[in-house]
Enzyme design. Structure first.
Site, short mmCIF file in Angstrom:
data_model
loop_
_atom_site.label_atom_id
_atom_site.label_comp_id
_atom_site.label_asym_id
_atom_site.label_seq_id
_atom_site.Cartn_x
_atom_site.Cartn_y
_atom_site.Cartn_z
N ARG A 284 44.63 44.67 41.66
CA ARG A 284 44.41 44.68 40.20
C ARG A 284 42.77 44.94 39.92
O ARG A 284 41.91 45.24 40.64
CB ARG A 284 44.70 43.26 39.72
CG ARG A 284 43.93 42.11 40.48
CD ARG A 284 44.05 40.77 39.67
NE ARG A 284 42.96 39.93 39.85
CZ ARG A 284 42.96 38.83 40.27
NH1 ARG A 284 44.07 38.19 40.75
NH2 ARG A 284 42.17 37.99 40.60
N ILE B 249 39.33 46.33 39.25
CA ILE B 249 38.55 47.61 39.57
C ILE B 249 39.35 47.99 40.86
O ILE B 249 39.34 49.46 40.90
CB ILE B 249 37.26 47.08 40.06
CG1 ILE B 249 36.33 46.58 38.98
CG2 ILE B 249 36.42 48.35 40.78
CD1 ILE B 249 35.21 46.17 38.87
N TYR C 44 27.48 33.54 44.67
CA TYR C 44 28.15 34.85 44.12
C TYR C 44 26.88 35.79 44.32
O TYR C 44 27.07 36.97 45.13
CB TYR C 44 28.59 34.63 42.79
CG TYR C 44 29.23 36.31 42.46
CD1 TYR C 44 30.26 36.71 42.98
CD2 TYR C 44 28.56 37.10 41.35
CE1 TYR C 44 31.10 38.06 42.56
CE2 TYR C 44 29.07 38.20 41.01
CZ TYR C 44 30.18 38.97 41.57
OH TYR C 44 30.90 39.80 40.98
#
Ligand code: NAD
Length: 468
Positions: A238, A240, A374
Site C-alpha cells: 500500500r 508509497i 523514527y
C-alpha cells in the site's frame, strides 16, 4: 486521503475566496501522464561566460524534442501584466528557465544570474521549471570559485519559494574535467533533466543534486528505461510502496513486491495489477535476509534495483516511550535494511549497475517532536547512503535516498487534524504530495542512465519549511 481544501481552492468560487481572504493557494501541479511531452512549452537557456554545460544541455533538450531558445525580447514581454495573463499569452510562456552557471569564478560573476532571471522572472508558465547548473564547490580550483558556486543554492531555494504557481527550482552540480563533463556524466545529466523538467518532479523543489562520472547507460527507450530490469520493493502492499511498484512496472521493470503476510491480500492486488510477483515476509524476521536471497537467486539470478521502502512509526515523546517502540522502529526502518543489504551484496545478488535506494523522511533531517525513534532511523538511512555510496562505487552500484515530506497516505491520515493541515500547507506548493511523486523520484534514481548519481538524498517535500 483527499485534500478537500485544495480541490475547493481550484474551483472558480474557491479561487475568488482564497484570493479575497489571502488564504493558502495550492496550485494544480503538472504531473506526468504517459505520452506527455517533456515540457508544455519552450525552454529558455542562458549561460555565464566560460560555462561548460550549456552546449551539451542544448543538445540533450533538442534531442528530447524540447524547443530551446535564448531569452529574446518576445519571451521577456510575456512577463505577466498586472491584470494577469490571457490564454493566448499563457501558451507563449516559457515552460523552463535553465542557466549554466558552471563558469562563474567569483562572487562578482553572480550578477549574470540576476541579468538572466530578472527580466524573465514573471514570464514562466504554471508548474514552470527553473534549473541552475553549477560546478561542485569542492572541485573548484580556487576558494573564490567555490564560494560563488556554493552561493547558487541561495538563489534556487529562494526562487522555489518566490515564483509560486507550482514552479520548482533546483541546483544541479555537474562534475567536469578540464575537457568538460565525461560522456557518462552527460547521460546522467540527461536522465536528471528529463526528470526535473517533466511532470515526474511535480513535488520536488529547492533541491541540490550532484552528478558525478559513474558509469551510466542511456536506455533504448526513455519511456521504458527499466526494461529488462528486476526490482525489489519492500512495503509494497500500500501507500508509497504500492505506487512505486506500479511506476517501476510502467517503466518496464519486473517487480518483486514484498510485504508482511498480514498484508497479503493488498499485496496480491498490487502484484496482479502489474504482473509482478509477491513475497510475503516480515523483514525483521531473523531468517528474512536469507529467504529473500534464496528467492532472488532461484527466480532471477540477480537484482538490478532494491528499494527499501517499508517503514513504520510508533510515536511517543522520549520520556514516555517504551523500549519496544524504539526497537521495532529502528529495526524495521534501518537495521533490517542493513542486514538485507549485507546478505544480498555478500552473495553477489546485486548486479553491476545496480541501484540501492532508501526512503528517509524530512523528520530525519529536521527532527520531529514525538518521533525520536523514527527520526533517528530516518537520519540513519541518510547515513547509510553517505557511507555506502563510496564503498559500492567500485562495483558500479549507486546508493541514494528520497526524503519525503507530507505525502497523502494512511501514515499521514493518522496525524491529528490541525497538525495534518499544517503539514500540508507549510511548503512551497501549499499542499501534500502524492505517493506517485515519491515513486517518480525513485524511478529516476533507478534508471540505468542515472549511474552518475550516487550519495544523493533528494527531498520530495514540495520544499517543506521543515528542515529547510
Ligand atoms: P504505509 O504505512 O502506507 O506503508 C508501509 C508498508 O510497509 C506497509 O504495507 C507495511 O505493511 C509495510 N511494512 C511495515 N513493516 C514491515 C515489515 N516488518 N516487513 C515488511 N513490510 C513491512 O506507509 P507509507 O506512507 O507508504 O510510507 C512508505 C515509506 O515512506 C516509509 O518508509 C515511511 O517512513 C516513508 N515516509 C512516508 C511519508 C508520508 O508522508 N507518508 C513521509 C516520509 C517518509
Amino acid at each position: 486521503m483527499s485534500d478537500r481544501y485544495a480541490s475547493f481552492a481550484n474551483t472558480a468560487p474557491g479561487r475568488t475566496l482564497v484570493k479575497r481572504l489571502g488564504l493558502p493557494d495550492p496550485p494544480r501541479l503538472r504531473r506526468y501522464r504517459l505520452g506527455d511531452p517533456l515540457l508544455p512549452g519552450p525552454a529558455l537557456l542562458g549561460a555565464a561566460p566560460e560555462g561548460r554545460l550549456a552546449k551539451a544541455v542544448e543538445e540533450i533538450l533538442t534531442g528530447a524534442g524540447v524547443e530551446v531558445g535564448p531569452p529574446d525580447a518576445e519571451s521577456r514581454q510575456a512577463a505577466e501584466p498586472a491584470s494577469g495573463p490571457t490564454d493566448g499569452e499563457r501558451s507563449q510562456r516559457p515552460a523552463a528557465l535553465i542557466f549554466d552557471a558552471s563558469g562563474i569564478a567569483d562572487s562578482t560573476g553572480l550578477r549574470a544570474l540576476y541579468d538572466f532571471f530578472h527580466p524573465l522572472a514573471r514570464s514562466l508558465g504554471p508548474s514552470g521549471r527553473v534549473i541552475v547548473l553549477g560546478t561542485p564547490p569542492e572541485e573548484c580550483d580556487s576558494p573564490r570559485a567555490a564560494t560563488a558556486q556554493r552561493a547558487l543554492e541561495g538563489l534556487t531555494r529562494s526562487i522555489g519559494k518566490e515564483f509560486g504557481r507550482g514552479t520548482t527550482a533546483q541546483l544541479v552540480y555537474v562534475a567536469t574535467t578540464a575537457d568538460g563533463p565525461a560522456a557518462a556524466t552527460l547521460v546522467s545529466l540527461e536522465s536528471t533533466l528529463r526528470f526535473l523538467l517533466s511532470g515526474r518532479s511535480a513535488y520536488v523543489s529547492g533541491q541540490v543534486i550532484r552528478i558525478g562520472a559513474g558509469a551510466a547507460t542511456a536506455p533504448d527507450d526513455w519511456v521504458r528505461p527499466l526494461s529488462g530490469r528486476v526490482a525489489l520493493v519492500t512495503g509494497a502492499a500500500r501507500g508509497i510502496g504500492a505506487e512505486l511498484a506500479k511506476v517501476l512496472a510502467r517503466d518496464g521493470a519486473r517487480v518483486i513486491a514484498l510485504d508482511i503476510p498480514a498484508a497479503g491480500d493488498e499485496l496480491m492486488r498490487v502484484v496482479n495489477s502489474i504482473g509482478g510477483e509477491a513475497v510475503q515476509l516480515d523483514l525483521t524476521a531473523a531468517d528474512a535476509p536469507v529467504r529473500l536471497a534464496r528467492h532472488v537467486a532461484d527466480r532471477h539470478g540477480q537484482l538490478d534495483i532494491v528499494v527499501h521502502n517499508a517503514g513504520i512509526t510508533r510515536d511517543k515523546t522520549l520520556g514516555r516511550m517504551d523500549p519496544a517502540r524504539w526497537d521495532t522502529v529502528l529495526d524495521v526502518n534501518l537495521s533490517s535494511q542493513e542486514r538485507i543489504n549485507e546478505v544480498l551484496l555478500d552473495r553477489d545478488l546485486i548486479r553491476a549497475g545496480g541501484r540501492l535506494i532508501g526512503v528517509s523522511s524530512i523528520a530525519g533531517i529536521a527532527g520531529n517532536r514525538g518521533q525520536t525513534n523514527y527520526a533517528t532511523s530516518k537520519a540513519g538511512v541518510i547515513g547509510l547512503v553517505q557511507a555506502m555510496a563510496p564503498v559500492l562505487a567500485p562495483r558500479e552500484i549507486t546508493v541514494n535516498a528520497v526524503a519525503p515530506g507530507f505525502i497523502e497516505t494512511r501514515l499521514t491520515a493518522r496525524i491529528p487534524v490541525m497538525l495534518r493541515e499544517a503539514g500540508r500547507r507549510m511548503n512551497s506548493m501549499a499542499q501534500g504530495g502524492l505517493p506517485v511523486d515519491v515513486a517518480e523520484a525513485i524511478a529516476w534514481f533507478a534508471s540505468p542512465a542515472s549511474g552518475g548519481i550516487t550519495g544523493n538524498v533528494v527531498r520530495v517535500c514540495g520544499q517543506s519549511l521543515l528542515g529547510a
